[in-house]
Design a protein around this motif. Structure first.
Motif, mmCIF file in Angstrom:
data_model
loop_
_atom_site.group_PDB
_atom_site.id
_atom_site.type_symbol
_atom_site.label_atom_id
_atom_site.label_comp_id
_atom_site.label_asym_id
_atom_site.label_seq_id
_atom_site.Cartn_x
_atom_site.Cartn_y
_atom_site.Cartn_z
ATOM 1 N N PHE A 9 10.069 -6.530 -3.696
ATOM 2 C CA PHE A 9 9.655 -7.061 -4.997
ATOM 3 C C PHE A 9 8.158 -6.835 -5.128
ATOM 4 C CE2 PHE A 9 13.593 -9.409 -4.488
ATOM 5 C CZ PHE A 9 14.114 -9.403 -5.778
ATOM 6 N N VAL A 10 7.739 -6.286 -6.280
ATOM 7 C CA VAL A 10 6.321 -6.025 -6.510
ATOM 8 C C VAL A 10 5.770 -7.119 -7.415
ATOM 9 C CG1 VAL A 10 6.821 -4.465 -8.452
ATOM 10 C CG2 VAL A 10 4.607 -4.338 -7.287
ATOM 11 N N MET A 16 20.966 3.432 -1.902
ATOM 12 C CA MET A 16 19.915 2.692 -2.604
ATOM 13 C C MET A 16 20.570 1.413 -3.121
ATOM 14 S SD MET A 16 17.495 3.944 -5.778
ATOM 15 C CE MET A 16 18.867 4.294 -6.880
ATOM 16 N N HIS A 17 19.949 0.252 -2.871
ATOM 17 C CA HIS A 17 20.614 -0.982 -3.315
ATOM 18 C C HIS A 17 19.653 -2.041 -3.847
ATOM 19 C CE1 HIS A 17 19.104 -3.017 0.136
ATOM 20 N NE2 HIS A 17 20.206 -3.591 0.572
ATOM 21 N N HIS A 18 18.441 -1.618 -4.266
ATOM 22 C CA HIS A 18 17.504 -2.612 -4.801
ATOM 23 C C HIS A 18 16.522 -1.921 -5.751
ATOM 24 C CE1 HIS A 18 15.430 -6.539 -4.544
ATOM 25 N NE2 HIS A 18 14.361 -5.819 -4.838
ATOM 26 N N TRP A 19 16.089 -2.683 -6.785
ATOM 27 C CA TRP A 19 15.201 -2.130 -7.813
ATOM 28 C C TRP A 19 14.435 -3.286 -8.447
ATOM 29 C CZ3 TRP A 19 15.851 2.868 -10.590
ATOM 30 C CH2 TRP A 19 15.119 2.960 -11.772
ATOM 31 N N HIS A 20 13.123 -3.134 -8.591
ATOM 32 C CA HIS A 20 12.342 -4.177 -9.258
ATOM 33 C C HIS A 20 11.146 -3.535 -9.942
ATOM 34 C CE1 HIS A 20 9.379 -7.650 -9.302
ATOM 35 N NE2 HIS A 20 10.380 -8.066 -10.052
ATOM 36 N N HIS A 21 10.763 -4.114 -11.061
ATOM 37 C CA HIS A 21 9.632 -3.590 -11.837
ATOM 38 C C HIS A 21 8.736 -4.747 -12.251
ATOM 39 C CE1 HIS A 21 7.566 -0.823 -14.678
ATOM 40 N NE2 HIS A 21 7.397 -1.947 -15.371
ATOM 41 N N HIS A 22 7.426 -4.540 -12.088
ATOM 42 C CA HIS A 22 6.461 -5.536 -12.548
ATOM 43 C C HIS A 22 5.093 -4.874 -12.648
ATOM 44 C CE1 HIS A 22 3.671 -9.049 -12.190
ATOM 45 N NE2 HIS A 22 4.562 -9.587 -13.011
ATOM 46 N N GLY A 71 -4.727 -7.482 -10.836
ATOM 47 C CA GLY A 71 -4.670 -6.049 -11.098
ATOM 48 C C GLY A 71 -4.197 -5.208 -9.937
ATOM 49 N N GLN A 72 -3.908 -5.831 -8.797
ATOM 50 C CA GLN A 72 -3.507 -5.095 -7.600
ATOM 51 C C GLN A 72 -2.031 -5.356 -7.300
ATOM 52 O OE1 GLN A 72 -5.567 -3.066 -5.868
ATOM 53 N NE2 GLN A 72 -3.946 -2.501 -4.444
ATOM 54 N N PRO A 73 -1.239 -4.294 -7.062
ATOM 55 C CA PRO A 73 0.176 -4.509 -6.741
ATOM 56 C C PRO A 73 0.367 -4.913 -5.281
ATOM 57 C CG PRO A 73 -0.277 -2.160 -6.791
ATOM 58 C CD PRO A 73 -1.556 -2.859 -7.198
ATOM 59 N N TYR A 74 1.211 -5.939 -5.068
ATOM 60 C CA TYR A 74 1.592 -6.375 -3.727
ATOM 61 C C TYR A 74 3.118 -6.311 -3.640
ATOM 62 C CZ TYR A 74 -3.160 -8.178 -3.232
ATOM 63 O OH TYR A 74 -4.533 -8.297 -3.156
ATOM 64 N N TYR A 81 -0.947 -1.722 -2.130
ATOM 65 C CA TYR A 81 -0.933 -0.290 -2.442
ATOM 66 C C TYR A 81 -2.316 0.086 -2.951
ATOM 67 C CZ TYR A 81 0.945 4.109 -4.304
ATOM 68 O OH TYR A 81 1.207 5.427 -4.568
ATOM 69 N N VAL A 82 -3.062 0.834 -2.138
ATOM 70 C CA VAL A 82 -4.454 1.160 -2.456
ATOM 71 C C VAL A 82 -4.660 2.668 -2.318
ATOM 72 C CG1 VAL A 82 -6.872 0.754 -1.869
ATOM 73 C CG2 VAL A 82 -5.186 -1.087 -1.591
ATOM 74 N N ASP A 83 -5.247 3.278 -3.338
ATOM 75 C CA ASP A 83 -5.594 4.705 -3.302
ATOM 76 C C ASP A 83 -4.400 5.578 -2.926
ATOM 77 O OD1 ASP A 83 -8.250 4.103 -3.934
ATOM 78 O OD2 ASP A 83 -8.791 3.857 -1.814
ATOM 79 N N GLY A 84 -3.265 5.269 -3.516
ATOM 80 C CA GLY A 84 -2.079 6.099 -3.326
ATOM 81 C C GLY A 84 -1.381 5.926 -2.004
ATOM 82 N N ALA A 85 -1.679 4.841 -1.258
ATOM 83 C CA ALA A 85 -1.030 4.638 0.037
ATOM 84 C C ALA A 85 -0.787 3.147 0.260
ATOM 85 C CB ALA A 85 -1.887 5.201 1.160
ATOM 86 N N PHE A 86 0.275 2.846 1.005
ATOM 87 C CA PHE A 86 0.579 1.465 1.355
ATOM 88 C C PHE A 86 -0.359 0.982 2.467
ATOM 89 C CE2 PHE A 86 4.771 2.443 -0.506
ATOM 90 C CZ PHE A 86 4.928 1.321 -1.311
ATOM 91 N N LYS A 87 -0.684 -0.316 2.432
ATOM 92 C CA LYS A 87 -1.434 -0.968 3.495
ATOM 93 C C LYS A 87 -0.671 -2.224 3.888
ATOM 94 C CE LYS A 87 -5.865 -3.089 4.676
ATOM 95 N NZ LYS A 87 -7.215 -3.486 4.171
ATOM 96 N N PHE A 88 -0.129 -2.229 5.115
ATOM 97 C CA PHE A 88 0.648 -3.374 5.607
ATOM 98 C C PHE A 88 -0.301 -4.540 5.862
ATOM 99 C CE2 PHE A 88 2.762 -5.935 8.823
ATOM 100 C CZ PHE A 88 4.051 -6.035 8.326
ATOM 101 N N LEU A 89 -0.001 -5.712 5.262
ATOM 102 C CA LEU A 89 -0.897 -6.866 5.364
ATOM 103 C C LEU A 89 -0.444 -7.898 6.388
ATOM 104 C CD1 LEU A 89 -1.712 -7.475 1.592
ATOM 105 C CD2 LEU A 89 -3.050 -6.214 3.290
#
Length: 543
Positions: free
Chosen positions: A310-311, A525-531, A316-319, A339-347
């Motif tokens: 889920f996003v 594929m079994h999940h989809w979310h938009h935000h 302004g930053q997607p998590y 998601y920063v500069d076109g890449a994921f960052k695991f937090l």
């Protein structure tokens, strides 16, 4: 309040456990009483006294597969005297059945039939028998109902229910509830539901019996109104059986060969260490735009998989919050990445509890951020509140207790807050077949009112939640999983909710999106979310 009178029409007094379950349910319900036991007397109708598997070459199959059934399923199939379950002293009437000029079974006009008319019955349940029409249709106020666990033409019992769906590798198995007319053209389909076909015949049969009983109970609970016919394309649905034969000797041998091939394939994959691993991806899209292979992917480390993303856009930053499953621990926890500069960052990890966690649905209410993770392993639906975004959360409320529920979504629509969840009423059978709705005045309520039409979705084609898209205009798109035969996560559909009130529900069926863009074996594929202008989804393939 007077109880409604129900009569059971069976082929013998010795019956399998699924019929005893119906009797036990009727005895517990305040609205019903078992008023009579009607035993049909005709050649070839003594159901339950023997199991004719060996006569059609299915004896070895049944003996093998009986070993994989759980205790409840074995009890469903085991036969015992109905006198152990029905109340003492109820009338036992032996109806004589005959074939009319059209070959239909109908009761003969005799003393037993006259006695049945005098009972003032509300419903007659035809259990484990073929359709019985003629005068039977007019005896009870709400008619004679038939549970059809199989669509094999001319089948006189439920012995082979579920066989052909497994044999043909069908994605779904369907069970129907009919109100029988005096002639076949007057039959009315009261309900039709389906479930994901199990890979083994006896387990599939047991699932069909369980679903049929739930269908019957749901329909009987509508005591104060006659059940409406199930929706039909092009008008009234009439009972027409498929022209499938009973399994023969060759069918039993072919079935065993197919099962051996299937099992050998699974064993070979395990020996070669070939697995299906889930990972998540994100891409900027419009709300209903189809994703492509150009999405950014968050790959899980060895020994884990990532799913159910889920996003949530924060400042302004997607998590992305997601299920982080560890094979060694055999349970999931909730983790988050940005998601920063076109890449994921695991937090890091958000929630790690003694029980399995997944499906971290995120929403905002009254200025705070909340999460409803799947906590089925604790038999609860829990609401967590964020105290320091995005890593610190605390339990805020337990919305429901003692429930086997997964993939819960909570959102505001119209006058109420709504909770949609997938409940397994058979405890351990499947969460993919039915969707239940509840409503309350606020999302942290501890008392939720069930929807009048529960379950509001009754098909594995789109019952199980796969995410949600809430538009700025208040419109809601419910994402749903589609399953296949031995294929968990065959695709995702996007279904727009058109009407949702305490007594109504409808959604426009969207197309099923399949993960064909992966161009990989066993793509899933079994999940989809938009935000916030971002779409997240999960996918898997054979490695």
């Amino acid at each position: 309040m007077d109880k409604a009178k129900v009569a059971l029409l069976v082929g013998a007094s010795n019956q399998p456990g699924w019929i005893h379950e119906i009797v036990d349910w009727l005895r517990r319900e305040d609205l019903y009483e078992v008023a009579a036991l009607l035993v049909a007397e005709a050649d070839g109708l003594r159901q339950g006294q023997s199991t004719p598997w060996s006569s059609v070459g299915l004896g070895p199959v049944a003996r093998l597969e009986n070993r994989i059934l759980n205790t409840r399923h074995r009890a469903q199939l085991a036969t015992r005297e109905l006198t152990e379950s029905v109340p003492a002293g109820i009338p036992l009437l032996r109806l004589t059945l005959r074939r009319d000029e059209n070959g239909e079974l109908a009761p003969c006009e005799d003393e037993a039939l006259a006695a049945a008319r005098e009972l003032g019955l509300d419903v007659i349940l035809v259990l484990g028998l073929p359709a019985v029409r003629g005068a039977l249709a007019g005896i009870a106020r709400r008619g004679a109902w038939l549970l059809a666990h199989s669509e094999v033409a001319g089948q006189a019992d439920v012995t082979h229910a579920g066989f052909w769906e497994v044999y043909q590798r069908a994605d779904h198995t369907t069970v129907k509830l009919w109100r029988l007319g005096a002639v076949e053209q007057d039959d009315v389909l009261l309900d039709s539901r389906s479930f994901n076909t199990e890979p083994f015949w006896l387990k599939n049969r047991a699932r069909a019996l369980s679903l049929g009983n739930f269908m019957l109970f749901d329909t009987l609970r509508a005591k104060d109104r006659d059940p409406a016919p199930a929706p039909a394309a092009g008008g009234l649905q009439i009972h027409t059986a498929m022209a499938l034969p009973k399994p023969a000797q060759w069918d039993g041998a072919a079935y065993l060969a197919r099962q051996a091939w299937m099992i050998s394939g699974l064993v070979l994959r395990r020996a070669m260490n070939r697995n299906v691993t889930w990972r998540i991806a994100m891409c900027p899209t419009e709300r209903e735009q189809m994703v492509t292979s150009a999405a950014a992917v968050l790959e899980p480390p060895k020994g884990r998989f990532f799913a159910d993303p889920f996003v949530h856009t924060h400042e302004g930053q997607p998590y992305v919050f997601f299920e982080d499953y560890c094979f060694r621990e055999r349970k999931g926890k909730i983790s988050v990445a940005t998601y920063v500069d076109g890449a994921f960052k695991f937090l890091g990890t958000v929630l790690d509890l003694p029980y399995h966690l997944s499906f971290p649905f995120i929403f905002q209410y009254d200025g705070a951020t909340y999460m409803v993770p799947e906590t089925c392993g604790n038999r609860t639906i829990e609401l967590w509140k964020c105290t320091e975004f995005p890593l610190k959360w605390e339990i805020h409320q337990v919305l429901m207790r003692d429930v086997s529920a997964v993939d819960t979504i909570v959102f505001s629509y119209g006058k109420y807050w709504w909770l949609l969840t997938n409940i397994d009423r058979a405890d351990g059978t499947s969460h993919c077949d039915e969707l239940f709705a509840f409503y309350a005045d606020r999302p942290d309520a501890t008392t939720w009112t069930p929807h009048a039409l529960n379950p509001i979705i009754r098909s594995p084609i789109k019952a199980r939640n796969a995410g949600i898209v809430v538009g700025g205009d208040g419109g809601v798109i419910r994402c749903a999983q589609t399953q296949g035969f031995l294929h968990y996560g065959k695709g995702v559909s996007l279904n727009r909710i058109e009407e949702l009130s305490p007594s109504t529900y409808s959604e426009a069926e969207g197309p099923v999106h399949y993960p064909s863009f992966l161009r990989k074996p066993f793509a899933s594929m079994h999940h989809w979310h938009h935000h916030g202008g971002h779409t997240v989804f999960d996918f898997a393939f054979m490695e």
